[in-house]
Design a protein around this motif. Structure first.
Motif, PDB file in Angstrom:
ATOM      1  N   LYS A 166      29.107 -46.622 -27.314  1.00 44.34           N
ATOM      2  CA  LYS A 166      29.105 -48.072 -27.501  1.00 44.34           C
ATOM      3  C   LYS A 166      30.330 -48.535 -28.274  1.00 44.34           C
ATOM      4  N   LYS A 169      33.852 -46.928 -25.967  1.00 43.49           N
ATOM      5  CA  LYS A 169      33.943 -46.882 -24.502  1.00 43.49           C
ATOM      6  C   LYS A 169      35.100 -47.726 -23.981  1.00 43.49           C
ATOM      7  N   GLU A 170      35.359 -48.828 -24.621  1.00 45.10           N
ATOM      8  CA  GLU A 170      36.408 -49.729 -24.145  1.00 45.10           C
ATOM      9  C   GLU A 170      37.714 -49.581 -24.905  1.00 45.10           C
ATOM     10  N   THR A 441      14.216 -51.062 -15.583  1.00 40.89           N
ATOM     11  CA  THR A 441      15.610 -50.842 -15.215  1.00 40.89           C
ATOM     12  C   THR A 441      15.781 -51.075 -13.717  1.00 40.89           C
ATOM     13  N   TRP A 443      18.827 -51.830 -10.416  1.00 46.32           N
ATOM     14  CA  TRP A 443      20.213 -51.726  -9.976  1.00 46.32           C
ATOM     15  C   TRP A 443      20.623 -53.071  -9.392  1.00 46.32           C
ATOM     16  N   ASP A 444      21.658 -53.705  -9.968  1.00 48.60           N
ATOM     17  CA  ASP A 444      22.066 -55.035  -9.522  1.00 48.60           C
ATOM     18  C   ASP A 444      23.198 -55.012  -8.508  1.00 48.60           C
ATOM     19  N   SER A 446      25.987 -53.098  -8.876  1.00 47.47           N
ATOM     20  CA  SER A 446      27.165 -52.483  -9.477  1.00 47.47           C
ATOM     21  C   SER A 446      26.843 -51.656 -10.712  1.00 47.47           C
ATOM     22  N   ARG A 447      25.703 -51.932 -11.344  1.00 50.33           N
ATOM     23  CA  ARG A 447      25.335 -51.193 -12.546  1.00 50.33           C
ATOM     24  C   ARG A 447      23.834 -51.301 -12.767  1.00 50.33           C
ATOM     25  N   LEU A 448      23.317 -50.480 -13.716  1.00 56.25           N
ATOM     26  CA  LEU A 448      21.910 -50.522 -14.090  1.00 56.25           C
ATOM     27  C   LEU A 448      21.696 -51.581 -15.155  1.00 56.25           C
ATOM     28  N   VAL A 449      20.664 -52.382 -14.971  1.00 56.19           N
ATOM     29  CA  VAL A 449      20.323 -53.422 -15.927  1.00 56.19           C
ATOM     30  C   VAL A 449      18.933 -53.124 -16.477  1.00 56.19           C
ATOM     31  N   THR A 450      18.832 -53.003 -17.798  1.00 60.41           N
ATOM     32  CA  THR A 450      17.572 -52.673 -18.461  1.00 60.41           C
ATOM     33  C   THR A 450      17.149 -53.838 -19.340  1.00 60.41           C
TER      34      THR A 450
END
Length: 457
Positions: A166, A169-170, A441, A443-444, A446-450
């Motif tokens: 977290k 990562k960026e 959770t 899948w949208d 492009s990514r997992l949304v929880t």
């Protein structure tokens, strides 16, 4: 770039690239050696140079963590030496085995103490990930399922590695690569254990090379007398023969009885009947074989003292008057194994840790760092001043009373249940909000949304 001559996966704080599965090869060479001695298969082929020294490139994250990396490498080398010894020796008695495992336990304790000495480090989450997972090396003392035990320790590390991801990562991919590299140590260790030590450490067993000798042949049949009576070779046969011999006497069987005098016959003397027969004490129950009396472990003495920069509060029972007053900003409070007690911390403190406590009440004024609740049950926490972060990990039942100054603090939880946050309303009232325990959770694309969810039923 810094080059070191060591197993890349062993130097866990330092990120390694281009050397996958070396941890597995390094340890599996032991199984090959043992397999050759037993005349069977073995593990993965690994040269002597690779098994003792595996070179590779390293990227140093911070000079502070280099000593910890060396501590972890030494711990892994000590465990490898233990497994190598086990492949050439029989399993010793439990007391001797404890002495053999002590160096590994000392390494684990040394690594955990290193984390405690550097709580103010900017890489504290890195140090905590190693400190919380290094007990996985204790799998050598687990007899039934050591691989799941290592996985449990690996899960404990992910609580802190997720924080690393977290934070970096960026901004710095080196830390992301370090997380992947370090967690792979325990993943590969699980694979090694499942293949070579499924139910515990495999010791050298010389009897496995050849089967045990066959049992001796049965003895000759019993010899019979001419009249058909069996010789009294054993107790049961002799008693049976004697009984039938007496029955065959016919009327002469009464010749062996004793004569009872007239004064001792109960049917002619009623006063003898009132005296009753002599009482006999019932036989004492024999204890079950193998059973030993249960002994409660000795209770350690309670402790409340300042050890360097750490306040240690340990092993208190039924105490509700514990108080820490003379605090400083650089000090930390460590509360361990306190049950049914209440502790109050005054002033401004660096951080507070509550570990392995039950029915504990904690009241503190201000903390500039994190307040952690770990491996505990039924904990009540009240903040009178300010705190930036509260962490709840592996805890069942936790009530957190916030103050108006701490209402914006971060509350991080993992593997915990029955958590409630009480927010001040008015002057002396609180409103309770449960912390979600169920999540959905999806899948949208492009990514997992929880997100938290509630299942009605």
């Amino acid at each position: 770039m810094h080059h070191r001559s060591a197993c890349p996966e062993c130097v866990c704080i330092i990120q390694c690239s281009g050397k996958s599965n070396f941890f597995y090869l390094w340890f599996s060479s032991l199984s090959l050696e043992a397999g050759v001695r037993r005349g069977g298969g073995g593990g993965v082929m690994c040269s002597q140079e690779e098994s003792s020294s595996l070179p590779g490139p390293y990227i140093v994250l911070d000079s502070l963590v280099v000593p910890l990396a060396e501590l972890v490498e030494n711990a892994l080398r000590t465990q490898r030496a233990f497994l190598k010894m086990a492949s050439t020796h029989k399993q010793p008695p439990q007391m001797e085995l404890s002495d053999l495992l002590k160096p590994i336990a000392d390494h684990i304790q040394e690594i955990q103490q290193y984390r405690e000495r550097h709580r103010g480090s900017s890489l504290f989450n890195h140090l905590s990930a190693v400190s919380e997972s290094i007990p996985a090396l204790g799998w050598v003392a687990v007899n039934q399922k050591p691989a799941p035990y290592v996985k449990e320790m690996n899960d404990a590390a992910t609580f802190y590695t997720n924080r690393v991801l977290k934070d970096y990562k960026e901004t710095d991919r080196r830390h992301v690569e370090w997380v992947q590299s370090y967690l792979s140590v325990w993943t590969e260790m699980q694979a090694f254990i499942r293949q070579h030590h499924t139910t515990g450490v495999t010791w050298w067993a010389p009897s496995a090379a050849c089967p045990p000798p066959p049992p001796p042949p049965p003895g000759p049949p019993p010899v019979l007398h001419a009249d058909g009576a069996q010789t009294q070779a054993d107790g049961v046969g002799g008693q049976t023969s004697a009984l039938f011999a007496q029955l065959n006497q016919g009327m002469d069987i009464t010749k062996g009885l004793k004569h009872v005098a007239e004064g001792k016959k109960t049917h002619k003397n009623p006063e003898l009947r009132s005296q009753g027969s002599p009482s006999h004490a019932p036989p004492a129950k024999a204890s079950k074989p193998g059973s030993t009396p249960s002994m409660a472990p000795p209770k350690r003495p309670a402790l409340l003292e300042l050890d360097g920069k750490k306040w240690r509060v340990e092993h208190f029972e039924q105490r509700h008057d514990l108080l820490i007053e003379e605090t400083e900003l650089k000090q930390v409070v460590y509360i361990f194994d306190c049950n049914n007690s209440t502790i109050q911390v005054k002033g401004k403190i660096n951080s507070i840790i509550v570990d392995n406590c039950k029915k504990l009440g904690l009241v503190f004024e201000n903390a500039v760092g994190i307040v952690e609740i770990i491996n505990s049950k039924s904990v009540q926490l009240q903040v009178l001043g300010n705190v930036p972060t509260i962490s709840i990990n592996k805890t069942e039942g936790c009530q957190v009373y916030l103050s108006k100054d701490s209402i914006s603090c971060d509350i991080v939880s993992a593997k915990s249940s029955a958590m409630n946050i009480l927010v001040p309303v008015g002057e002396d009232d609180f409103r309770e909000f449960p912390v979600p325990e169920q999540f959905k959770t999806v899948w949208d694309g492009s990514r997992l949304v929880t997100e938290p969810t509630e299942i009605a039923g």
